[in-house]
Motif scaffolding. Structure first.
Motif, PDB file in Angstrom:
ATOM      1  N   GLN A 119       0.829  -1.205   0.000  1.00 37.32           N
ATOM      2  CA  GLN A 119       0.000   0.000   0.000  1.00 37.32           C
ATOM      3  C   GLN A 119       0.866   1.258   0.000  1.00 37.32           C
ATOM      4  O   GLN A 119       0.620   2.188  -0.772  1.00 37.32           O
ATOM      5  CB  GLN A 119      -0.920   0.003   1.227  1.00 37.32           C
ATOM      6  CG  GLN A 119      -1.981   1.087   1.198  1.00 37.32           C
ATOM      7  CD  GLN A 119      -3.012   0.881   0.102  1.00 37.32           C
ATOM      8  OE1 GLN A 119      -3.347  -0.250  -0.233  1.00 37.32           O
ATOM      9  NE2 GLN A 119      -3.492   1.966  -0.484  1.00 37.32           N
ATOM     10  N   ARG A 137      -7.726   0.815  -6.474  1.00 34.84           N
ATOM     11  CA  ARG A 137      -6.842  -0.234  -5.921  1.00 34.84           C
ATOM     12  C   ARG A 137      -7.254  -1.589  -6.470  1.00 34.84           C
ATOM     13  O   ARG A 137      -8.442  -1.960  -6.443  1.00 34.84           O
ATOM     14  CB  ARG A 137      -6.966  -0.226  -4.392  1.00 34.84           C
ATOM     15  CG  ARG A 137      -5.909  -1.050  -3.675  1.00 34.84           C
ATOM     16  CD  ARG A 137      -4.561  -0.374  -3.691  1.00 34.84           C
ATOM     17  NE  ARG A 137      -3.644  -0.955  -2.714  1.00 34.84           N
ATOM     18  CZ  ARG A 137      -2.850  -2.008  -2.946  1.00 34.84           C
ATOM     19  NH1 ARG A 137      -2.862  -2.609  -4.126  1.00 34.84           N
ATOM     20  NH2 ARG A 137      -2.039  -2.441  -2.004  1.00 34.84           N
ATOM     21  N   LYS A 156     -11.419  -1.166  -6.105  1.00 30.98           N
ATOM     22  CA  LYS A 156     -11.862  -0.388  -4.944  1.00 30.98           C
ATOM     23  C   LYS A 156     -11.339   1.034  -5.074  1.00 30.98           C
ATOM     24  O   LYS A 156     -10.262   1.254  -5.641  1.00 30.98           O
ATOM     25  CB  LYS A 156     -11.328  -1.007  -3.654  1.00 30.98           C
ATOM     26  CG  LYS A 156     -12.095  -2.229  -3.193  1.00 30.98           C
ATOM     27  CD  LYS A 156     -11.809  -2.510  -1.727  1.00 30.98           C
ATOM     28  CE  LYS A 156     -12.756  -3.573  -1.199  1.00 30.98           C
ATOM     29  NZ  LYS A 156     -12.671  -3.715   0.256  1.00 30.98           N
ATOM     30  N   ASP A 157     -12.077   1.976  -4.535  1.00 29.58           N
ATOM     31  CA  ASP A 157     -11.580   3.343  -4.430  1.00 29.58           C
ATOM     32  C   ASP A 157     -10.404   3.307  -3.446  1.00 29.58           C
ATOM     33  O   ASP A 157     -10.533   2.780  -2.336  1.00 29.58           O
ATOM     34  CB  ASP A 157     -12.691   4.256  -3.899  1.00 29.58           C
ATOM     35  CG  ASP A 157     -12.294   5.725  -3.931  1.00 29.58           C
ATOM     36  OD1 ASP A 157     -11.119   6.037  -3.638  1.00 29.58           O
ATOM     37  OD2 ASP A 157     -13.163   6.565  -4.227  1.00 29.58           O
ATOM     38  N   ASN A 158      -9.265   3.864  -3.836  1.00 31.12           N
ATOM     39  CA  ASN A 158      -8.078   3.793  -2.986  1.00 31.12           C
ATOM     40  C   ASN A 158      -8.277   4.469  -1.633  1.00 31.12           C
ATOM     41  O   ASN A 158      -7.609   4.134  -0.660  1.00 31.12           O
ATOM     42  CB  ASN A 158      -6.865   4.415  -3.701  1.00 31.12           C
ATOM     43  CG  ASN A 158      -5.555   4.010  -3.051  1.00 31.12           C
ATOM     44  OD1 ASN A 158      -5.301   2.839  -2.807  1.00 31.12           O
ATOM     45  ND2 ASN A 158      -4.719   4.988  -2.755  1.00 31.12           N
ATOM     46  N   ARG A 159      -9.248   5.386  -1.552  1.00 33.99           N
ATOM     47  CA  ARG A 159      -9.512   6.060  -0.277  1.00 33.99           C
ATOM     48  C   ARG A 159     -10.029   5.081   0.775  1.00 33.99           C
ATOM     49  O   ARG A 159      -9.861   5.293   1.969  1.00 33.99           O
ATOM     50  CB  ARG A 159     -10.518   7.198  -0.477  1.00 33.99           C
ATOM     51  CG  ARG A 159      -9.921   8.407  -1.209  1.00 33.99           C
ATOM     52  CD  ARG A 159     -10.963   9.461  -1.510  1.00 33.99           C
ATOM     53  NE  ARG A 159     -11.968   8.963  -2.448  1.00 33.99           N
ATOM     54  CZ  ARG A 159     -12.927   9.722  -2.982  1.00 33.99           C
ATOM     55  NH1 ARG A 159     -13.010  11.009  -2.663  1.00 33.99           N
ATOM     56  NH2 ARG A 159     -13.818   9.209  -3.819  1.00 33.99           N
ATOM     57  N   GLU A 160     -10.644   3.993   0.309  1.00 37.44           N
ATOM     58  CA  GLU A 160     -11.127   2.971   1.245  1.00 37.44           C
ATOM     59  C   GLU A 160      -9.966   2.246   1.947  1.00 37.44           C
ATOM     60  O   GLU A 160     -10.153   1.627   2.985  1.00 37.44           O
ATOM     61  CB  GLU A 160     -11.989   1.939   0.505  1.00 37.44           C
ATOM     62  CG  GLU A 160     -13.309   2.467  -0.001  1.00 37.44           C
ATOM     63  CD  GLU A 160     -14.081   1.398  -0.754  1.00 37.44           C
ATOM     64  OE1 GLU A 160     -14.083   0.241  -0.290  1.00 37.44           O
ATOM     65  OE2 GLU A 160     -14.665   1.723  -1.808  1.00 37.44           O
ATOM     66  N   LEU A 161      -8.770   2.327   1.341  1.00 38.58           N
ATOM     67  CA  LEU A 161      -7.594   1.658   1.903  1.00 38.58           C
ATOM     68  C   LEU A 161      -6.771   2.590   2.789  1.00 38.58           C
ATOM     69  O   LEU A 161      -5.630   2.268   3.138  1.00 38.58           O
ATOM     70  CB  LEU A 161      -6.716   1.115   0.762  1.00 38.58           C
ATOM     71  CG  LEU A 161      -7.095  -0.233   0.111  1.00 38.58           C
ATOM     72  CD1 LEU A 161      -7.000  -1.353   1.113  1.00 38.58           C
ATOM     73  CD2 LEU A 161      -8.448  -0.199  -0.551  1.00 38.58           C
ATOM     74  N   ARG A 162      -7.350   3.740   3.167  1.00 40.06           N
ATOM     75  CA  ARG A 162      -6.620   4.705   3.990  1.00 40.06           C
ATOM     76  C   ARG A 162      -6.111   4.082   5.307  1.00 40.06           C
ATOM     77  O   ARG A 162      -4.973   4.329   5.707  1.00 40.06           O
ATOM     78  CB  ARG A 162      -7.492   5.937   4.264  1.00 40.06           C
ATOM     79  CG  ARG A 162      -6.781   7.022   5.071  1.00 40.06           C
ATOM     80  CD  ARG A 162      -5.531   7.538   4.340  1.00 40.06           C
ATOM     81  NE  ARG A 162      -4.749   8.407   5.183  1.00 40.06           N
ATOM     82  CZ  ARG A 162      -4.870   9.742   5.192  1.00 40.06           C
ATOM     83  NH1 ARG A 162      -5.729  10.339   4.385  1.00 40.06           N
ATOM     84  NH2 ARG A 162      -4.114  10.464   5.972  1.00 40.06           N
TER      85      ARG A 162
END
Length: 719
Positions: A119, A137, A156-162
């Motif tokens: 990440q 992502r 997935k929206d990369n913001r979900e992996l914050r």
């Protein structure tokens, strides 16, 4: 057009192949609506202390603790010379930036590994290069074409992996703060001389302490003698078996005389079988591999393997699409993988001699969502390898066999316990005999596991037997064994809760591992063990790991005892896990680390002055190859070529080790060749290779061009 950023070139090739992209450019693939580019792992690294403040260029006690006002990144350093940026990384970053800025690129997809490090590798590149474009992502457990195409439809929206990014950044910043500050201060405090450092790390020291503690247990161990009384009995059919005299559950006795008195009382009197218990038992196969168990299995089974080597080979198999993601802590598979696994098992079983015994079913031992965290256990993919190196074959076979075992018949054995009492004597105890008989080989057939069972003769209840031999034997308690990589990995994985060499993980251990309470992660443990060896804190004795004198001094002298504490380290790793899950904040974690660093530096400063390590500076002898034909100064060998020692003043004479002319002839310049060139103006070179592959000899000279300052090769042949 979408831009995909992979973690490595090999992975980007897998993605390009899945998308049927044939067009390769310098640093990327392009076609069918996608551009696929790559990093080389971390292209960016945290800045060094001196990059924030010039005074940090020299280590002085007053400069510490040092905490940057805000962490910043730079192009990673050249591994051969840390003063310079890595040129390959610099070039690839520029290519990625240009691709991100292209007007036809509407979105960016990070396809780096689905873990903390993956990440931050992707995020650090994408966000430091700055983009206003949407970032997605791609989260995959394997790089097969089917999975790649499926994953691209489920981005997935990369913001979900914050939270995952926060955990990765927290780990990175914490290790920088503890490593930079405590290594610097410890070196200044406890080392005499320069040129080396006393390495201090969040995961390094507790791992060292595990080995130190085991070494100390062995040194402090006081052997004790104990005694056993063994009888040999004969049946009517003249079959024999042995039994150990037991009172209650005790078969080891401190007093030899006590057993010798019993021996005299018995005096070859006959015995009787007063109890016989026969139980049929089932023996299940070991669980699927997670990384630590795979490393432990391979390092204990084969010579010359380390945990670090197992990870590298497993990573290679993963990138070649032959196995699933290896850096996992799970020993089970997600329940959604039942159908896919059935197909893999069918493919793997096709050529096996016992394929008729392999019956796929939805086993709870194999498929259990409660026992999976982020990544499932390691299994083969549907891509069957055609050619593997011997190392790859050993690791692949282990993973393949472990999966096949799950769907073979359960091994069955009969366990027999015979109790024999000596007649006519009022002894407190009796003689106990235990034995096993394998009834069904089952899954053990996969790896030809031989049973070490004690075979017993058939006896009946109340049968009389003759006592043919009585013997009191002397034994000595043994010290604990030195740690191997296998046992060390287990302690790190469970934070000391389970320290046995063999056996399955207990439910408590699985819960501990899957909740993040451990020392390091599956991805970093092997690297930690390797670093402890490289810096000289531990060494190997055959397959065993032992502390060096330096390692012992570090444990006994370094005052920050929390860093040696397994529970303290486990709690820090658990906090990182909780950040990943969104239940703990990055800000709170870093506040803990900031305060810990400040307090630790102060404690070291106030501690007693003791020298742990003395470093002697040895001037490196430089061999002079010859005289520079341009300026007459000495020509010496460097890392990349044979060059003039007067290069700082502008002399450009050099014979590069990767010289393209010689490379085309399948040759590299040698010291002998360059010496001859400098002395005689020419060198006789044997074994050159033509474009057609023919071998030939020639005389080479290295002459300055008339129109510029560079040199070119000239070739002639001996008449």
């Amino acid at each position: 057009m979408k831009l995909i950023l992979a973690e490595k070139p090999s992975v980007s090739k897998n993605i390009a192949d899945a998308l049927k992209i044939k067009n390769r450019q310098d640093g990327y693939f392009e076609g069918n609506g996608y551009i696929v580019t790559w990093a080389f792992g971390h292209l960016l690294q945290l800045k060094d202390a001196k990059d924030y403040d010039e005074k940090m260029a020299s280590w002085k006690m007053d400069n510490f603790p040092f905490i940057p006002p805000a962490f910043q990144y730079k192009v990673k350093s050249d591994p051969k010379n840390r003063e310079y940026s890595d040129k390959g990384a610099q070039k690839q970053l520029k290519i990625i930036q240009q691709l991100m800025k292209r007007q036809d690129v509407e979105a960016i997809i990070s396809a780096c590994d689905y873990d903390r490090e993956g990440q931050i590798i992707g995020d650090s590149i994408i966000y430091n290069l700055k983009t206003g474009k949407k970032v997605f992502r791609l989260l995959l457990n394997e790089w097969t074409p089917t999975e790649v195409l499926s994953g691209l439809n489920q981005l997935k929206d990369n913001r979900e992996l914050r939270p995952l990014q926060d955990a990765g950044v927290s780990r990175q910043w914490a290790d920088w703060l503890i490593g930079i500050n405590l290594t610097s201060v410890a070196t200044l405090k406890y080392q005499k001389g320069t040129g080396k450092a006393l390495n201090i790390g969040r995961v390094l020291l507790p791992t060292l302490k595990i080995i130190y503690d085991r070494d100390k247990e062995i040194v402090d161990f006081q052997p004790e003698n104990y005694y056993k009384l063994q009888a040999t009995f004969s049946t009517k059919e003249e079959k024999t078996y042995t039994g150990i005299y037991t009172e209650g559950k005790e078969e080891k006795f401190r007093q030899k005389e006590y057993l010798e008195n019993i021996q005299k009382q018995i005096n070859h009197q006959d015995g009787m079988v007063i109890d016989k218990q026969v139980q049929k038992k089932k023996e299940y196969p070991p669980f699927l591999f997670n990384l630590s168990n795979l490393q432990g299995y391979i390092t204990s089974k084969y010579k010359g393997w380390t945990a670090d080597k197992v990870l590298k080979v497993a990573q290679s198999l993963y990138e070649k699409k032959y196995i699933t993601y290896p850096r996992t802590a799970s020993q089970a598979l997600e329940e959604s993988l039942i159908g896919k696994t059935a197909k893999v098992v069918e493919l793997l079983a096709a050529d096996l001699p016992y394929k008729e015994e392999i019956k796929f079913f939805s086993s709870k031992r194999v498929f259990d969502n409660k026992k999976v965290e982020s990544h499932s256990a390691i299994i083969p993919t549907y891509m069957l390898p055609k050619k593997l190196s011997s190392d790859e074959e050993q690791v692949y076979e282990a993973i393949k066999n472990r999966l096949i075992m799950q769907f073979m018949p359960i091994a069955e054995y009969e366990e027999t316990k015979i109790t024999t009492k000596i007649q006519g004597e009022s002894l407190k105890g009796a003689f106990i005999t235990k034995g096993k008989v394998q009834l069904l080989e089952g899954w053990k057939k996969v790896e030809k596991i031989q049973s070490k069972d004690v075979l017993l003769p058939y006896v009946q209840l109340n049968e009389e037997v003759k006592t043919s031999k009585l013997e009191t034997t002397e034994h000595t308690t043994k010290p604990p064994k030195e740690h191997t990589e296998r046992t060390l990995l287990r302690v790190m994985e469970t934070c000391g809760k389970h320290i046995g060499e063999e056996g399955e993980l207990e439910e408590e251990d699985v819960t501990t591992i899957l909740s993040g309470f451990s020392i390091g992660t599956p991805a970093t443990r092997a690297e930690t063990i390797k670093k402890l060896k490289d810096i000289g804190y531990i060494t190997t004795n055959n397959k065993n790991l032992v502390c060096t004198e330096l390692g012992k001094k570090v444990v006994e002298t370094f005052p920050i005892k929390d860093l040696f504490n397994l529970q303290f380290t486990g709690r820090l790793e658990k906090a990182l896990y909780d950040i990943e899950k969104g239940t703990f904040s990055k800000k709170d974690f870093l506040e803990i680390i900031y305060q810990f660093t400040i307090d630790s530096v102060q404690s070291i400063k106030e501690a007693n002055d003791i020298i742990i390590q003395e470093v002697e500076y040895k001037r490196k002898e430089v061999e002079i190859i010859g005289k520079c034909p341009v300026c007459g100064h000495a020509v010496i060998e460097g890392q990349k070529g044979f060059g003039c020692s007067n290069w700082k003043n502008g002399c450009k004479f050099v014979v590069w080790k990767n010289d393209k002319f010689l490379a085309a002839l399948k040759k590299k310049p040698t010291k002998t060749m360059v010496k001859a060139l400098l002395k005689n103006g020419k060198a006789s070179v044997k074994g050159l290779t033509s474009k057609k592959g023919n071998k030939f000899d020639a005389i080479l000279s290295y002459q300055k061009n008339d129109d510029n300052d560079y040199y070119s090769w000239k070739m002639e042949f001996d008449k």
